[in-house]
Scaffold this motif. Structure first.
Motif, PDB file in Angstrom:
ATOM      1  N   THR A 116      -2.722  45.235 -42.204  1.00 51.72           N
ATOM      2  CA  THR A 116      -1.715  44.595 -43.050  1.00 51.72           C
ATOM      3  C   THR A 116      -2.443  43.788 -44.123  1.00 51.72           C
ATOM      4  OG1 THR A 116      -1.599  42.497 -41.830  1.00 51.72           O
ATOM      5  CG2 THR A 116      -0.187  44.308 -41.037  1.00 51.72           C
ATOM      6  N   PRO A 117      -1.777  43.478 -45.243  1.00 53.44           N
ATOM      7  CA  PRO A 117      -2.427  42.591 -46.213  1.00 53.44           C
ATOM      8  C   PRO A 117      -2.719  41.222 -45.635  1.00 53.44           C
ATOM      9  CG  PRO A 117      -0.129  43.023 -46.817  1.00 53.44           C
ATOM     10  CD  PRO A 117      -0.489  43.972 -45.721  1.00 53.44           C
ATOM     11  N   LYS A 118      -1.926  40.799 -44.655  1.00 52.42           N
ATOM     12  CA  LYS A 118      -2.206  39.513 -44.018  1.00 52.42           C
ATOM     13  C   LYS A 118      -3.532  39.569 -43.269  1.00 52.42           C
ATOM     14  CE  LYS A 118      -0.335  36.038 -40.862  1.00 52.42           C
ATOM     15  NZ  LYS A 118       0.781  35.658 -39.968  1.00 52.42           N
ATOM     16  N   GLU A 166      -7.787  38.022 -52.795  1.00 52.50           N
ATOM     17  CA  GLU A 166      -6.687  37.066 -52.952  1.00 52.50           C
ATOM     18  C   GLU A 166      -5.887  37.364 -54.215  1.00 52.50           C
ATOM     19  OE1 GLU A 166      -7.105  32.769 -51.037  1.00 52.50           O
ATOM     20  OE2 GLU A 166      -8.622  33.134 -52.587  1.00 52.50           O
ATOM     21  N   LYS A 172      -2.195  39.705 -53.868  1.00 47.60           N
ATOM     22  CA  LYS A 172      -1.161  38.667 -53.838  1.00 47.60           C
ATOM     23  C   LYS A 172       0.251  39.233 -53.819  1.00 47.60           C
ATOM     24  CE  LYS A 172       0.464  34.399 -55.948  1.00 47.60           C
ATOM     25  NZ  LYS A 172       1.877  34.746 -55.684  1.00 47.60           N
ATOM     26  N   TYR A 230       1.282  42.144 -52.900  1.00 49.64           N
ATOM     27  CA  TYR A 230       1.517  42.862 -51.646  1.00 49.64           C
ATOM     28  C   TYR A 230       1.740  41.872 -50.497  1.00 49.64           C
ATOM     29  CZ  TYR A 230      -0.460  46.787 -54.252  1.00 49.64           C
ATOM     30  OH  TYR A 230      -0.720  47.758 -55.198  1.00 49.64           O
ATOM     31  N   TYR A 231       0.919  40.831 -50.473  1.00 45.17           N
ATOM     32  CA  TYR A 231       1.015  39.843 -49.402  1.00 45.17           C
ATOM     33  C   TYR A 231       2.367  39.126 -49.436  1.00 45.17           C
ATOM     34  CZ  TYR A 231      -0.134  35.886 -46.383  1.00 45.17           C
ATOM     35  OH  TYR A 231      -0.130  34.953 -45.382  1.00 45.17           O
ATOM     36  N   ASP A 232       2.798  38.707 -50.620  1.00 42.05           N
ATOM     37  CA  ASP A 232       4.075  38.011 -50.734  1.00 42.05           C
ATOM     38  C   ASP A 232       5.230  38.908 -50.321  1.00 42.05           C
ATOM     39  OD1 ASP A 232       2.788  35.746 -51.598  1.00 42.05           O
ATOM     40  OD2 ASP A 232       3.263  36.010 -53.719  1.00 42.05           O
ATOM     41  N   TRP A 270       5.015  41.584 -48.376  1.00 37.52           N
ATOM     42  CA  TRP A 270       4.862  41.843 -46.943  1.00 37.52           C
ATOM     43  C   TRP A 270       5.452  40.689 -46.129  1.00 37.52           C
ATOM     44  CZ3 TRP A 270       2.589  39.318 -42.886  1.00 37.52           C
ATOM     45  CH2 TRP A 270       2.381  40.054 -41.721  1.00 37.52           C
ATOM     46  N   THR A 271       5.188  39.457 -46.547  1.00 34.60           N
ATOM     47  CA  THR A 271       5.688  38.292 -45.821  1.00 34.60           C
ATOM     48  C   THR A 271       7.210  38.283 -45.781  1.00 34.60           C
ATOM     49  OG1 THR A 271       3.749  37.000 -46.462  1.00 34.60           O
ATOM     50  CG2 THR A 271       5.661  35.775 -45.706  1.00 34.60           C
ATOM     51  N   SER A 305      -1.628  48.539 -50.034  1.00 39.94           N
ATOM     52  CA  SER A 305      -2.594  47.441 -50.054  1.00 39.94           C
ATOM     53  C   SER A 305      -3.929  47.872 -49.456  1.00 39.94           C
ATOM     54  CB  SER A 305      -2.035  46.215 -49.323  1.00 39.94           C
ATOM     55  OG  SER A 305      -1.642  46.524 -48.010  1.00 39.94           O
TER      56      SER A 305
END
Length: 437
Positions: free
Chosen positions: A320-322, A362, A366, A368-370, A372-373, A409
């Motif tokens: 995951t991007p996380k 980072e 970014k 993708y992470y946002d 994904w969250t 990602s």
């Protein structure tokens, strides 16, 4: 409480638990959360003799200090508690006025003593009150679950974790009968019976079975998520996971943390990562959603080791991007923080090459992470709702969206830039999964 991002909104269970405890003892109290619209005038209308602040991190402090100044009156007393106070009390003492009472650890007994002048120790788990939950509907409207605690402490001694320092390696369990009583009261209020246990570890699989048997005996049909230790997950077989899912277990979280056994030994985490990955496959075949904690970047990370681990995670369906942006933080109260000599929490130092890679990701990950969250925080409850209703559309759309985010990602971290058309398709898929949010 300080304001948080809407997709991370959760009920403040610690404050609600203290409020419930005080009410049981005849003290009028109320939890006000600015994230759901509570304002200074609402607090003043309640006219409290004392006001407390729940501080999870140092980022909560500026907002709390502003509120303190607005609420300050000669006759009004103030106190503050929460994880930040517990782990960094000296730092907190320097930030708050000298007459603000700081309360470390569990707050029920100390807050009661502060308000009444009578001695009261923190209660054992069977002495916990039901949380106050006055604003539960506001949290649930944001897609959250009802939070519950059924135990405190942890059997583990992970060097990066604050819990061993707080619990001294102990794990105390609340009576399952009392846990189910609280669940039954909430379900009886017409609330969708979707629960999330916030314990550091729920306990053994036999304790989960006891929970399910007791729910059935009391006529409560519920769906729930919980955290289980890797050793507990590895001890399960296909038959027990089928049984537990049929009884309402819809999602588990466990600490995979790293694929290097040498790194895990350094962190005092006796886990066989490959065996855990195999066990998680059994869980998911039974229909249970499985999520894992991970720490990719640490002081021993190299560019090659990071890329090797990410490819292995991808092959195992766990990328995951996380995970790609996970970095070891040194938290006060943990063994690694104590050995570091630091005075406050901080990210671990990386080699120059690893730091450059992390910083570039980072920026690159970014969006993708946002995204994904936003999807990931809704999936556990969607899985629970699907279990209760049989309607799987939301769950299926979220899983499809997360799968696409993970795939794109991963291509980014491999240096293969995604096209504008691919990103547009990803955003459209996420929009459908989130109901247009």
């Amino acid at each position: 409480l300080a304001e948080g991002r809407a997709w991370e909104l959760e009920e403040p269970l610690g404050a609600e638990a203290i409020c419930g405890y005080l009410r049981e003892r005849g003290i009028s109290c109320r939890v006000f959360d600015r994230r759901i619209g509570a304002a200074v005038q609402d607090i003043e209308a309640f006219a409290p003799d004392a006001a407390g602040f729940s501080l999870m991190t140092a980022e909560d402090v500026p907002d709390a200090l502003r509120l303190l100044q607005k609420l300050k009156k000669p006759e009004r007393r103030f106190f503050a508690g929460g994880l930040f106070v517990t782990c960094e009390e000296k730092r907190c003492r320097a930030l708050f006025p000298a007459d603000t009472k700081l309360i470390s650890g569990e707050g029920e007994g100390p807050v009661f003593s502060f308000l009444t002048g009578m001695d009261a120790a923190p209660p054992d788990p069977d002495g916990w009150a039901f949380a106050s939950r006055d604003d539960l509907s506001a949290y649930l409207e944001q897609g959250g679950a009802v939070h519950l605690r059924s135990s405190r402490g942890c059997h583990g001694g992970c060097a990066f974790c604050t819990t061993p320092g707080l619990s001294h390696g102990h794990h105390e369990e609340r009576s399952i009968d009392l846990v189910v009583q609280e669940m039954a009261v909430i379900a009886g209020q017409g609330v969708l019976p979707v629960f999330n246990f916030v314990d550091d570890e729920f306990g053994s699989l036999e304790r989960v079975r006891k929970l399910i048997r007791t729910l059935k005996r009391e006529g409560v049909r519920a769906a729930f998520s919980m955290e289980l230790r890797p050793s507990v997950v590895c001890g399960g077989n296909p038959e027990i996971w089928d049984e537990l899912h049929a009884g309402g277990l819809c999602r588990i979280f466990t600490g995979l943390e790293n694929l290097s056994r040498e790194t895990l030994r350094h962190w005092n985490k006796p886990t066989d990562p490959q065996r855990l990955l195999q066990a998680l496959e059994l869980c998911e075949k039974a229909g249970i959603l499985c999520e894992t904690g991970y720490i990719l970047f640490h002081e021993g990370s190299t560019v090659s080791s990071v890329m090797e681990q990410l490819r292995m995670l991808h092959d195992a369906g766990r990328f995951t991007p996380k995970a790609a942006l996970s970095r070891l933080w040194l938290y006060p109260g943990s063994r690694l923080h104590r050995l570091s000599g630091l005075k406050q929490s901080a990210p671990v130092m990386l080699t120059a090459e690893a730091e450059e890679l992390f910083s570039s990701w980072e920026i690159r990950l970014k969006e993708y992470y946002d995204l994904w969250t936003k999807c990931a925080v809704r999936l556990p409850n969607a899985a629970c709702k699907a279990f209760l209703s049989g309607e799987t559309t939301e769950k299926d759309l979220l899983r499809q969206a997360l799968g696409r985010i993970n795939e794109l990602s991963f291509r980014e971290v491999e240096g293969r830039e995604c096209t504008a058309a691919e990103k547009e398709e990803m955003y459209a898929l996420c929009s459908r999964a989130l109901g247009g949010r």
